[in-house]
Write an enzyme that holds these catalytic residues in place. Structure first.
Site, PDB file in Angstrom:
ATOM      1  N   THR A  45       0.837  -1.204   0.000  1.00 16.03           N
ATOM      2  CA  THR A  45       0.000   0.000   0.000  1.00 16.03           C
ATOM      3  C   THR A  45       0.868   1.249   0.000  1.00 16.03           C
ATOM      4  O   THR A  45       0.598   2.206  -0.743  1.00 16.03           O
ATOM      5  CB  THR A  45      -0.965   0.005   1.206  1.00 16.03           C
ATOM      6  OG1 THR A  45      -1.751  -1.192   1.164  1.00 16.03           O
ATOM      7  CG2 THR A  45      -1.894   1.205   1.181  1.00 16.03           C
ATOM      8  N   CYS A  46       1.926   1.262   0.807  1.00 11.99           N
ATOM      9  CA  CYS A  46       2.808   2.434   0.862  1.00 11.99           C
ATOM     10  C   CYS A  46       3.491   2.674  -0.482  1.00 11.99           C
ATOM     11  O   CYS A  46       3.607   3.817  -0.939  1.00 11.99           O
ATOM     12  CB  CYS A  46       3.856   2.262   1.959  1.00 11.99           C
ATOM     13  SG  CYS A  46       3.154   2.159   3.619  1.00 11.99           S
ATOM     14  N   THR A  47       3.933   1.609  -1.119  1.00 11.39           N
ATOM     15  CA  THR A  47       4.586   1.757  -2.422  1.00 11.39           C
ATOM     16  C   THR A  47       3.590   2.257  -3.459  1.00 11.39           C
ATOM     17  O   THR A  47       3.923   3.139  -4.265  1.00 11.39           O
ATOM     18  CB  THR A  47       5.218   0.424  -2.857  1.00 11.39           C
ATOM     19  OG1 THR A  47       6.261   0.110  -1.924  1.00 11.39           O
ATOM     20  CG2 THR A  47       5.782   0.509  -4.265  1.00 11.39           C
ATOM     21  N   LEU A  50       3.206   5.903  -2.910  1.00  8.04           N
ATOM     22  CA  LEU A  50       4.391   6.626  -3.375  1.00  8.04           C
ATOM     23  C   LEU A  50       4.361   6.780  -4.891  1.00  8.04           C
ATOM     24  O   LEU A  50       4.614   7.873  -5.425  1.00  8.04           O
ATOM     25  CB  LEU A  50       5.657   5.889  -2.941  1.00  8.04           C
ATOM     26  CG  LEU A  50       6.958   6.622  -3.243  1.00  8.04           C
ATOM     27  CD1 LEU A  50       7.196   7.713  -2.205  1.00  8.04           C
ATOM     28  CD2 LEU A  50       8.136   5.652  -3.259  1.00  8.04           C
TER      29      LEU A  50
END
Length: 153
Positions: A45-47, A50
């Site tokens: 999710t973070c990637t 980003l």
């Protein structure tokens, strides 16, 4: 400790970016800052968030907005993450003292030792103008960022 709400002065911070430089909130004075806390570099999710920020390019056609992504990961992890995904904005390490900035923004999970998903739009004078805190695993919307930026005075 009080935690920032819309209309409050944003808490100061001094963190290390992916290039080993010290970066503070005052370095962004003079233009709005989208401050994005994420749990872990390289997580799915973070990637995806980003990459969405990277691909969004200019978030506003009429406002110059800085973007800084903060994680409790080390600066080396932040550098690798930025390099792998060609992210050229600030990636800030809140590694030590562990989670100090995330705590100041009320997005640190003591149980898990990570920053939760919190986003703060800070105006050119350092005032929080918009914020959102998302549950674990729930990505934020670039369109929400654009709407909040458009609403800045």
């Amino acid at each position: 400790m009080t935690h920032p709400a819309v209309g409050d002065a944003a808490p100061g911070f001094s963190l290390i970016d992916q290039h080993g430089r010290h970066v503070s909130l005052t370095d962004f004075r003079g233009k709005p800052l989208l401050l994005v806390f994420v749990p872990f570099a390289f997580s799915d999710t973070c990637t995806n968030e980003l990459i969405d920020l990277r691909d969004a390019g200019v978030l506003s056609e009429d406002k110059d907005v800085a973007v800084a992504v903060v994680s409790c990961d080390s600066l080396y992890t932040m550098k690798a993450w930025g390099d792998v995904h060609a992210f050229n904005e600030s990636l800030l390490s809140d590694f030590w003292p562990h989670g100090e900035a995330a705590r100041a923004y009320d997005v640190f999970s003591d149980d898990k030792g990570l920053a939760t998903r919190g986003t703060f739009l800070i105006d050119a004078e350092g005032i929080v103008r918009w914020l959102v805190r998302n549950p674990t695993g729930e990505a934020r919307s670039i369109d929400d960022y654009r709407e909040a930026i458009a609403a800045l005075d």
